[in-house]
Write a protein that holds these residues in place. Structure first.
Motif, PDB file in Angstrom:
ATOM      1  N   SER A 110       0.832  -1.199   0.000  1.00 43.47           N
ATOM      2  CA  SER A 110       0.000   0.000   0.000  1.00 43.47           C
ATOM      3  C   SER A 110       0.871   1.254   0.000  1.00 43.47           C
ATOM      4  O   SER A 110       2.047   1.211   0.387  1.00 43.47           O
ATOM      5  CB  SER A 110      -0.917   0.016   1.230  1.00 43.47           C
ATOM      6  OG  SER A 110      -1.889   1.040   1.093  1.00 43.47           O
ATOM      7  N   ASP A 111       0.286   2.351  -0.441  1.00 40.27           N
ATOM      8  CA  ASP A 111       0.942   3.662  -0.345  1.00 40.27           C
ATOM      9  C   ASP A 111       2.384   3.622  -0.865  1.00 40.27           C
ATOM     10  O   ASP A 111       3.328   3.974  -0.143  1.00 40.27           O
ATOM     11  CB  ASP A 111       0.841   4.167   1.100  1.00 40.27           C
ATOM     12  CG  ASP A 111      -0.617   4.391   1.496  1.00 40.27           C
ATOM     13  OD1 ASP A 111      -1.177   5.448   1.168  1.00 40.27           O
ATOM     14  OD2 ASP A 111      -1.224   3.461   2.082  1.00 40.27           O
ATOM     15  N   ILE A 112       2.517   3.206  -2.094  1.00 39.98           N
ATOM     16  CA  ILE A 112       3.835   3.139  -2.741  1.00 39.98           C
ATOM     17  C   ILE A 112       4.339   4.559  -3.057  1.00 39.98           C
ATOM     18  O   ILE A 112       5.523   4.850  -2.981  1.00 39.98           O
ATOM     19  CB  ILE A 112       3.755   2.277  -4.017  1.00 39.98           C
ATOM     20  CG1 ILE A 112       3.297   0.854  -3.674  1.00 39.98           C
ATOM     21  CG2 ILE A 112       5.109   2.235  -4.732  1.00 39.98           C
ATOM     22  CD1 ILE A 112       2.791   0.059  -4.867  1.00 39.98           C
ATOM     23  N   HIS A 113       3.406   5.441  -3.407  1.00 41.06           N
ATOM     24  CA  HIS A 113       3.707   6.863  -3.591  1.00 41.06           C
ATOM     25  C   HIS A 113       4.892   7.146  -4.526  1.00 41.06           C
ATOM     26  O   HIS A 113       5.798   7.919  -4.173  1.00 41.06           O
ATOM     27  CB  HIS A 113       3.892   7.547  -2.230  1.00 41.06           C
ATOM     28  CG  HIS A 113       2.580   7.814  -1.538  1.00 41.06           C
ATOM     29  ND1 HIS A 113       1.622   8.677  -2.051  1.00 41.06           N
ATOM     30  CD2 HIS A 113       2.040   7.309  -0.407  1.00 41.06           C
ATOM     31  CE1 HIS A 113       0.569   8.698  -1.251  1.00 41.06           C
ATOM     32  NE2 HIS A 113       0.781   7.873  -0.250  1.00 41.06           N
ATOM     33  N   ALA A 114       4.854   6.508  -5.687  1.00 39.87           N
ATOM     34  CA  ALA A 114       5.809   6.830  -6.762  1.00 39.87           C
ATOM     35  C   ALA A 114       7.270   6.666  -6.335  1.00 39.87           C
ATOM     36  O   ALA A 114       8.146   7.368  -6.821  1.00 39.87           O
ATOM     37  CB  ALA A 114       5.561   8.245  -7.316  1.00 39.87           C
ATOM     38  N   GLY A 135      -3.726   1.073  -3.141  1.00 37.64           N
ATOM     39  CA  GLY A 135      -3.904   2.466  -3.550  1.00 37.64           C
ATOM     40  C   GLY A 135      -2.820   3.414  -3.086  1.00 37.64           C
ATOM     41  O   GLY A 135      -1.903   3.050  -2.350  1.00 37.64           O
ATOM     42  N   ASP A 136      -2.940   4.660  -3.529  1.00 37.07           N
ATOM     43  CA  ASP A 136      -1.876   5.665  -3.407  1.00 37.07           C
ATOM     44  C   ASP A 136      -0.587   5.130  -4.030  1.00 37.07           C
ATOM     45  O   ASP A 136       0.499   5.165  -3.432  1.00 37.07           O
ATOM     46  CB  ASP A 136      -1.685   6.158  -1.971  1.00 37.07           C
ATOM     47  CG  ASP A 136      -2.709   7.247  -1.600  1.00 37.07           C
ATOM     48  OD1 ASP A 136      -3.643   7.482  -2.407  1.00 37.07           O
ATOM     49  OD2 ASP A 136      -2.576   7.860  -0.535  1.00 37.07           O
ATOM     50  N   VAL A 137      -0.769   4.668  -5.248  1.00 43.14           N
ATOM     51  CA  VAL A 137       0.358   4.217  -6.058  1.00 43.14           C
ATOM     52  C   VAL A 137       1.258   5.410  -6.384  1.00 43.14           C
ATOM     53  O   VAL A 137       2.482   5.289  -6.449  1.00 43.14           O
ATOM     54  CB  VAL A 137      -0.183   3.567  -7.350  1.00 43.14           C
ATOM     55  CG1 VAL A 137       0.916   3.330  -8.376  1.00 43.14           C
ATOM     56  CG2 VAL A 137      -0.914   2.267  -7.018  1.00 43.14           C
ATOM     57  N   THR A 173      -3.145   5.168   6.266  1.00 45.28           N
ATOM     58  CA  THR A 173      -2.503   5.800   7.423  1.00 45.28           C
ATOM     59  C   THR A 173      -0.981   5.681   7.366  1.00 45.28           C
ATOM     60  O   THR A 173      -0.285   6.379   8.111  1.00 45.28           O
ATOM     61  CB  THR A 173      -2.952   5.139   8.742  1.00 45.28           C
ATOM     62  OG1 THR A 173      -2.514   3.779   8.736  1.00 45.28           O
ATOM     63  CG2 THR A 173      -4.465   5.195   8.901  1.00 45.28           C
ATOM     64  N   HIS A 174      -0.466   4.788   6.529  1.00 44.66           N
ATOM     65  CA  HIS A 174       0.972   4.535   6.409  1.00 44.66           C
ATOM     66  C   HIS A 174       1.555   3.905   7.676  1.00 44.66           C
ATOM     67  O   HIS A 174       2.759   3.991   7.917  1.00 44.66           O
ATOM     68  CB  HIS A 174       1.759   5.809   6.067  1.00 44.66           C
ATOM     69  CG  HIS A 174       1.405   6.431   4.749  1.00 44.66           C
ATOM     70  ND1 HIS A 174       2.317   7.146   3.996  1.00 44.66           N
ATOM     71  CD2 HIS A 174       0.249   6.462   4.040  1.00 44.66           C
ATOM     72  CE1 HIS A 174       1.730   7.585   2.886  1.00 44.66           C
ATOM     73  NE2 HIS A 174       0.467   7.197   2.897  1.00 44.66           N
ATOM     74  N   VAL A 175       0.728   3.289   8.497  1.00 42.54           N
ATOM     75  CA  VAL A 175       1.185   2.668   9.743  1.00 42.54           C
ATOM     76  C   VAL A 175       0.732   1.197   9.754  1.00 42.54           C
ATOM     77  O   VAL A 175      -0.455   0.919   9.607  1.00 42.54           O
ATOM     78  CB  VAL A 175       0.601   3.397  10.973  1.00 42.54           C
ATOM     79  CG1 VAL A 175       1.020   2.696  12.259  1.00 42.54           C
ATOM     80  CG2 VAL A 175       1.071   4.850  10.988  1.00 42.54           C
TER      81      VAL A 175
HETATM   82 ZN    ZN Z   1      -0.926   7.529   1.163  1.00 39.23          ZN
END
Ligand code: ZN
Length: 240
Positions: free
Chosen positions: A7-11, A33-35, A147-149
């Protein structure tokens, strides 16, 4: 069966590649999500996910990258990074992001970015919110991020138990309802800068959280070269 849940790979391509290498031979890769957003390589991350056949759901940053009004809720630095992302991504990336569903059910697991109640936006950060969402599950276990946690919220006799997923920890689901968060690949926020993800074994009912180091300095250099906000690269080595 081993499924890597990201999750939340964020480029953040170095973080994604480190996770893929660490996961090794898996039967599937699911993303929550939040790729894209924040990071310097949205096209590279989407190409990599496509090449390994990853499937998943849409996050608020993915929606914003496709022109969504989600950008209006971003803080100034996140907004600057999103405006850069919008101007940078190619049409293949935009198409792939635009086709991500808000929710998905795979192998008996519900997948969303935020929460079952509000898939794009809700942060599950309290036992009250977790309990309300556990009541809405369409499958026993929901995999979510946002949440990134790395944590899990597990139903236990009408209450909810918070499992803080320390490095290398395992959770036996035992048929209980749960919200399981693998943490963030590309921008962890639990004080540990290493990329976070989970391996799920549906048959055994076990979740294993993993952390893996990656070349943070290389990502910071790429962010500087792209002109992305300094605060976003400064937080990476802190895991905040
Ligand atoms: Zn995120």
């Amino acid at each position: 069966m081993r499924i890597a849940v990201l999750s939340d790979i964020h480029a953040n391509l170095p973080a994604l590649d480190a996770v893929i290498a660490d996961a090794g031979d898996v039967d599937a890769v699911w993303h929550l999500g939040d790729v894209v957003g924040y990071g310097p390589d949205p096209d590279g991350v989407v190409e990599r996910l496509q090449s390994i056949g990853a499937v998943g759901v849409r996050g608020n940053h993915d929606a914003a990258a496709c022109g969504g009004s989600e950008i209006d809720w971003f803080n100034p630095d996140a907004r600057r990074a999103m405006e850069w992302t919008r101007a940078t991504i190619g049409s293949a990336t935009a198409t792939w992001l635009g086709e991500l569903p808000e929710r998905s059910t795979l192998n008996g697991f519900e997948l969303v970015h935020g929460s079952p109640r509000k898939p794009i936006w809700e942060y599950v950060t309290s036992s009250g919110v977790a309990l309300e969402n556990l009541a809405l599950l369409t499958a026993p276990v929901c995999l979510h991020g946002h949440t990134h946690v790395p944590v899990a919220w597990v139903e236990a006799g009408g209450r909810v138990e918070l499992v803080r997923a320390a490095r290398g920890s395992h959770l036996e689901l035992g048929g209980r309802r749960a919200l399981v968060n693998p943490g963030s690949v590309g921008q962890p926020r639990d004080g540990d800068p290493d990329a976070s993800y989970a391996i799920v074994d549906p048959e055994a009912g076990v979740v294993s959280w993993r952390r893996v180091a990656y070349d943070v300095a290389a990502v910071q250099a790429a962010m500087r070269a792209a002109g992305l906000p300094a605060s976003l690269s400064a937080r990476l080595p802190l895991g905040l």
